[in-house]
Design a protein around this motif. Structure first.
Motif, PDB file in Angstrom:
ATOM      1  N   LEU A  96       0.829  -1.212   0.000  1.00 47.60           N
ATOM      2  CA  LEU A  96       0.000   0.000   0.000  1.00 47.60           C
ATOM      3  C   LEU A  96       0.858   1.254   0.000  1.00 47.60           C
ATOM      4  O   LEU A  96       0.539   2.246  -0.670  1.00 47.60           O
ATOM      5  N   ALA A  97       1.945   1.223   0.766  1.00 47.24           N
ATOM      6  CA  ALA A  97       2.850   2.371   0.770  1.00 47.24           C
ATOM      7  C   ALA A  97       3.448   2.589  -0.620  1.00 47.24           C
ATOM      8  O   ALA A  97       3.678   3.731  -1.047  1.00 47.24           O
ATOM      9  N   GLU A 115       6.262   4.785  -2.062  1.00 45.85           N
ATOM     10  CA  GLU A 115       7.459   4.325  -1.370  1.00 45.85           C
ATOM     11  C   GLU A 115       7.831   2.962  -1.947  1.00 45.85           C
ATOM     12  O   GLU A 115       7.376   1.925  -1.483  1.00 45.85           O
ATOM     13  N   ARG A 116       8.652   2.986  -2.968  1.00 47.06           N
ATOM     14  CA  ARG A 116       8.979   1.758  -3.693  1.00 47.06           C
ATOM     15  C   ARG A 116       9.800   0.810  -2.819  1.00 47.06           C
ATOM     16  O   ARG A 116      10.844   1.198  -2.292  1.00 47.06           O
ATOM     17  N   PRO A 117       9.343  -0.430  -2.623  1.00 50.68           N
ATOM     18  CA  PRO A 117      10.128  -1.364  -1.816  1.00 50.68           C
ATOM     19  C   PRO A 117      11.431  -1.739  -2.496  1.00 50.68           C
ATOM     20  O   PRO A 117      11.520  -1.794  -3.727  1.00 50.68           O
ATOM     21  N   PRO A 132      14.620  -4.295  -3.534  1.00 56.06           N
ATOM     22  CA  PRO A 132      14.614  -5.698  -3.977  1.00 56.06           C
ATOM     23  C   PRO A 132      14.597  -6.683  -2.811  1.00 56.06           C
ATOM     24  O   PRO A 132      13.939  -7.719  -2.887  1.00 56.06           O
ATOM     25  N   LEU A 133      15.312  -6.354  -1.728  1.00 59.01           N
ATOM     26  CA  LEU A 133      15.333  -7.246  -0.577  1.00 59.01           C
ATOM     27  C   LEU A 133      13.958  -7.313   0.088  1.00 59.01           C
ATOM     28  O   LEU A 133      13.537  -8.377   0.571  1.00 59.01           O
ATOM     29  N   GLU A 134      13.238  -6.192   0.126  1.00 60.12           N
ATOM     30  CA  GLU A 134      11.880  -6.200   0.679  1.00 60.12           C
ATOM     31  C   GLU A 134      10.954  -7.075  -0.160  1.00 60.12           C
ATOM     32  O   GLU A 134      10.096  -7.782   0.385  1.00 60.12           O
ATOM     33  N   LEU A 135      11.112  -7.036  -1.477  1.00 58.56           N
ATOM     34  CA  LEU A 135      10.301  -7.892  -2.340  1.00 58.56           C
ATOM     35  C   LEU A 135      10.616  -9.367  -2.104  1.00 58.56           C
ATOM     36  O   LEU A 135       9.719 -10.212  -2.103  1.00 58.56           O
ATOM     37  N   VAL A 136      11.895  -9.678  -1.889  1.00 57.42           N
ATOM     38  CA  VAL A 136      12.268 -11.048  -1.538  1.00 57.42           C
ATOM     39  C   VAL A 136      11.614 -11.447  -0.212  1.00 57.42           C
ATOM     40  O   VAL A 136      11.097 -12.552  -0.058  1.00 57.42           O
TER      41      VAL A 136
END
Length: 280
Positions: free
Chosen positions: A245-246, A252-254, A256-260
């Motif tokens: 949502l952010a 607030e683009r996550p 790559p580590l957050e996507l993992v």
């Protein structure tokens, strides 16, 4: 569970925003007292009894799940970002699994341990504790709030197992207990005066009616019907959705580590819920 996740995910943004207009304990007390009023109105409209569930366990649940959890998290938001505080609060499932094992004999299966391990790895990738996470007091408050919520979750499950109370009644009474406790704290702790404007009223309305009354009632239904382990780990969908949502709302683009990390949490949820691929 899905509706609960959506309501709670957005509520963390609202909780951070309203601190510009009110102190943390004033807002938390108003939120839950109004939420309790909505639930008692629902009891009356549905013709149900206003008689409280077993009072001792209900008071303990209200103090842990509402007063301690919400008060500590709202306090943590003063110095911490909404995203990180929410993520730290959602260490709750790991505490809940341990408490359920000790208090309810709800021993996790190998599949549950696999799901917890995957979710823990994902949460670490999202939080990135090796980077700055805000102030130490804020971090401590957020994690302690997660422990309090875990205790409330296990106490709720035990009450359902022993007494089978009405879900709406239990939610209303424990919320009233927690709201009164927060109100007493708000009376003695110095805070900034409340600014009654449209932004604050809108945030309070969302938090009281949807994120408190509706979402906690739905959460009680989830706890009634699922095991503590499955329900607790499923709640990890909230911080995952908060990150997404952010990205969509606040741009607030996550990383790559957050996507993992999100992928690992989702795999953990699939493992715990028992979703399997089947061949005909």
């Amino acid at each position: 569970m899905l509706v609960t996740i959506v309501l709670w995910a957005y509520s963390w943004i609202v909780m951070k925003q309203v601190l510009a207009y009110a102190g943390p304990f004033d807002f938390a007390a108003l939120r839950y007292l109004l939420g309790a009023a909505v639930l008692f109105a629902a009891l009356l409209l549905s013709g149900r009894s206003l008689r409280p569930p077993p009072l001792g366990p209900t008071i303990l649940i209200g103090l842990c799940q509402t007063a301690a959890f919400q008060g500590l998290e709202q306090w943590a938001l003063l110095d911490g970002g909404a995203g990180h505080v929410a993520l730290l609060a959602y260490t709750m499932p790991f505490w809940a699994v341990l408490l359920a094992w000790l208090m309810l004999g709800d021993r996790p299966t190998p599949r549950h341990w696999l799901g917890l391990a995957l979710a823990a790895a994902g949460l670490l990738c999202i939080i990135e504790p090796w980077h700055a996470m805000g102030s130490v007091p804020s971090t401590t408050l957020a994690i302690t709030g997660g422990v309090a919520w875990a205790a409330g979750t296990v106490l709720t499950k035990r009450l359902f197992q022993r007494h089978a109370p009405d879900v709406l009644s239990l939610t209303a009474w424990q919320m009233l207990v927690g709201g009164v406790a927060l109100g007493l704290i708000a009376l003695v702790v110095p805070q900034r005066p409340i600014v009654w404007n449209l932004a604050f009223i809108g945030g309070l309305a969302y938090s009281a009616v949807l994120a408190s009354a509706a979402a906690w009632w739905l959460w009680s239904i989830v706890l009634q019907r699922l095991s503590t382990t499955v329900a607790s780990v499923a709640s990890l969908g909230v911080p995952v959705l908060s990150v997404l949502l952010a990205w969509l709302v606040l741009h607030e683009r996550p990383s790559p580590l957050e996507l993992v990390g999100i992928a690992f949490v989702l795999l953990g949820l699939l493992a715990v819920s028992g979703v399997q691929l089947r061949r005909r």
